[in-house]
Enzyme design. Sequence first.
Site, mmCIF file in Angstrom:
data_model
loop_
_atom_site.group_PDB
_atom_site.id
_atom_site.type_symbol
_atom_site.label_atom_id
_atom_site.label_comp_id
_atom_site.label_asym_id
_atom_site.label_seq_id
_atom_site.Cartn_x
_atom_site.Cartn_y
_atom_site.Cartn_z
ATOM 1 N N HIS A 100 -0.610 18.750 -26.090
ATOM 2 C CA HIS A 100 -0.653 17.300 -25.866
ATOM 3 C C HIS A 100 -1.901 16.635 -26.453
ATOM 4 C CE1 HIS A 100 2.787 18.075 -23.443
ATOM 5 N NE2 HIS A 100 2.873 16.845 -22.994
ATOM 6 N N LYS A 129 2.618 11.744 -10.908
ATOM 7 C CA LYS A 129 1.761 10.936 -11.788
ATOM 8 C C LYS A 129 2.521 9.657 -12.113
ATOM 9 C CE LYS A 129 -1.196 14.163 -14.281
ATOM 10 N NZ LYS A 129 -1.537 14.712 -15.610
ATOM 11 N N LYS A 146 7.002 23.549 -12.960
ATOM 12 C CA LYS A 146 6.118 22.390 -12.754
ATOM 13 C C LYS A 146 5.752 22.254 -11.280
ATOM 14 C CE LYS A 146 4.635 17.891 -13.747
ATOM 15 N NZ LYS A 146 4.664 16.697 -14.555
ATOM 16 N N GLU A 190 -4.932 17.437 -10.414
ATOM 17 C CA GLU A 190 -5.567 17.948 -11.639
ATOM 18 C C GLU A 190 -7.082 18.077 -11.467
ATOM 19 O OE1 GLU A 190 -3.632 16.237 -15.015
ATOM 20 O OE2 GLU A 190 -4.966 17.266 -16.413
ATOM 21 N N GLU A 239 9.206 19.865 -24.421
ATOM 22 C CA GLU A 239 8.522 20.152 -23.147
ATOM 23 C C GLU A 239 9.076 21.428 -22.512
ATOM 24 O OE1 GLU A 239 5.894 18.599 -22.066
ATOM 25 O OE2 GLU A 239 5.944 16.665 -23.106
ATOM 26 N N HIS A 245 7.330 11.268 -28.378
ATOM 27 C CA HIS A 245 6.400 12.132 -27.646
ATOM 28 C C HIS A 245 6.648 13.625 -27.917
ATOM 29 C CE1 HIS A 245 3.675 13.245 -24.436
ATOM 30 N NE2 HIS A 245 4.624 13.982 -23.886
ATOM 31 N N ARG A 280 -3.435 22.335 -13.374
ATOM 32 C CA ARG A 280 -2.455 21.393 -13.931
ATOM 33 C C ARG A 280 -2.743 21.115 -15.410
ATOM 34 N NH1 ARG A 280 0.252 16.336 -10.556
ATOM 35 N NH2 ARG A 280 1.645 15.701 -12.223
ATOM 36 N N HIS A 300 -0.954 13.784 -28.651
ATOM 37 C CA HIS A 300 -1.297 12.381 -28.375
ATOM 38 C C HIS A 300 -2.022 11.772 -29.563
ATOM 39 C CE1 HIS A 300 -1.168 13.084 -23.748
ATOM 40 N NE2 HIS A 300 -0.009 12.648 -24.209
ATOM 41 N N ARG A 316 0.820 -1.237 0.000
ATOM 42 C CA ARG A 316 0.000 0.000 0.000
ATOM 43 C C ARG A 316 0.844 1.274 0.000
ATOM 44 N NH1 ARG A 316 -2.973 -2.990 3.948
ATOM 45 N NH2 ARG A 316 -4.661 -4.077 2.895
ATOM 46 N N ASN A 361 -0.968 20.366 -20.403
ATOM 47 C CA ASN A 361 -1.346 19.585 -21.591
ATOM 48 C C ASN A 361 -1.294 20.401 -22.872
ATOM 49 O OD1 ASN A 361 -1.871 17.014 -20.486
ATOM 50 N ND2 ASN A 361 -3.660 17.900 -19.495
#
Length: 361
Positions: free
Chosen positions: A249, A143, A227, A237, A185, A266, A242, A253, A121, A246
């Site tokens: 993105h 993340k 960041k 988010e 980025e 990417h 946040r 994506h 956990r 993106n």
Amino acid sequence: MRTIKLNLNKRSYNIVAGGGIINLLGKYIAGLDIGSDAYIITNSLIKNKYAGALERALRQAGFTVKFKLVPDAESAKSIKMVSAVIEDIVRYDKKKRLFIIAFGGGVIGDLAGFIASIYKRGIPYIQVPTTLLAQVDSSIGGKTAVDLVKGKNLVGAFYQPRLVFSDVNTLKTLPPRQLRSGLAEVIKYGIIKDPRLFAYLEKNYADILARKGPVLEFIVGRCSRIKANIVQEDEREERGRRTILNFGHTIGHAIEAAANYKGYNHGEAVALGMLVACDISKALRLIDDEAAKRIKQLIGSTGLPVKIRKLCAKDIIEAHYHDKKFIGAKNKLVLIKGIGKTKIAQNLPLEIIRQALRKRF
Ligand code: NAD
Ligand code: GLY
């Protein structure tokens, strides 16, 4: 060396960035009191290049060390790999106070972070990122995720590391295409939040591509600060803050997916996505010609792609419907109101997206 504090009450941690700092890592971890046994998840490429220095630093500070190698590919981010690594940890974890070190790029960081979040956990973990993308983005903010056949990052958790330790000297061995991917980025941070960083990049992009140490330390430090500020305001988010990360993105994506994750890496896809978002912002008169020109020029000068090849607009539009940010039937796109200022647009007419996309062919 720069130290950036990411403030999240009990989950606060430092991001340390500098050149040749790996030998200091043991001392930093010792100050955290997170355990005595380091379980390092990495791949053979990174181990061959950098494990000696890392192992020495940890042993000198009194830690035991075990390396666990995973394949060098996005496919390492799988449920199967999670379960194989955890089985290995269970065999090893006797009379130990174990913590995990993610030693590599974003693939290793996402996998190792997710394992740390679910084993018993949750056990402590440290991010030691070795790609530019991981140093400025994926190692920061907690993340973690693995992929399913149906899509990337579909199984994951928010789980903050206890330390992010970025030795920019490791970037000297990155393949040029990978360095440029991370640079996309970095440019994104300038566009969404920091006009001074953007101007710095216009002046210094050649030194970044030449991997000059002080320049790398500056951009990793600056992007980490940006960041960290955003994550502090909106860790999970939920507040729309946040979301600005993106920028580029959603379409990026879609380009990656339409190319079956083969044609574009990417950063290359994000660079094209930023250009599309920029053209949409211009079409909606949110930015002037000058801002759009500067963005196109900077992206182009770094060698990132400015045109889409071997794909058709229809497939990209189709793929963009699968974006995680799609809520019901409504799309959500991050646009800009100038360099350093964003605007979130919802439910944009498809024709506007299509027209901006056409300019990239
Ligand atoms: P990567 O981890 O696949 O690394 C790219 C390549 O560079 C690999 O072959 C790796 O072995 C090699 N490499 C790493 N460090 C090196 C070094 N110092 N010298 C030479 N080679 C080196 O790719 P990436 O771009 O770092 O990360 C991409 C992943 O990050 C994706 O899975 C993406 O989903 C994830 N990501 C996560 C977040 C997040 O917030 N968690 C954000 C962005 C991206
Ligand atoms: N890379 C996007 C985020 O961390 O939110």
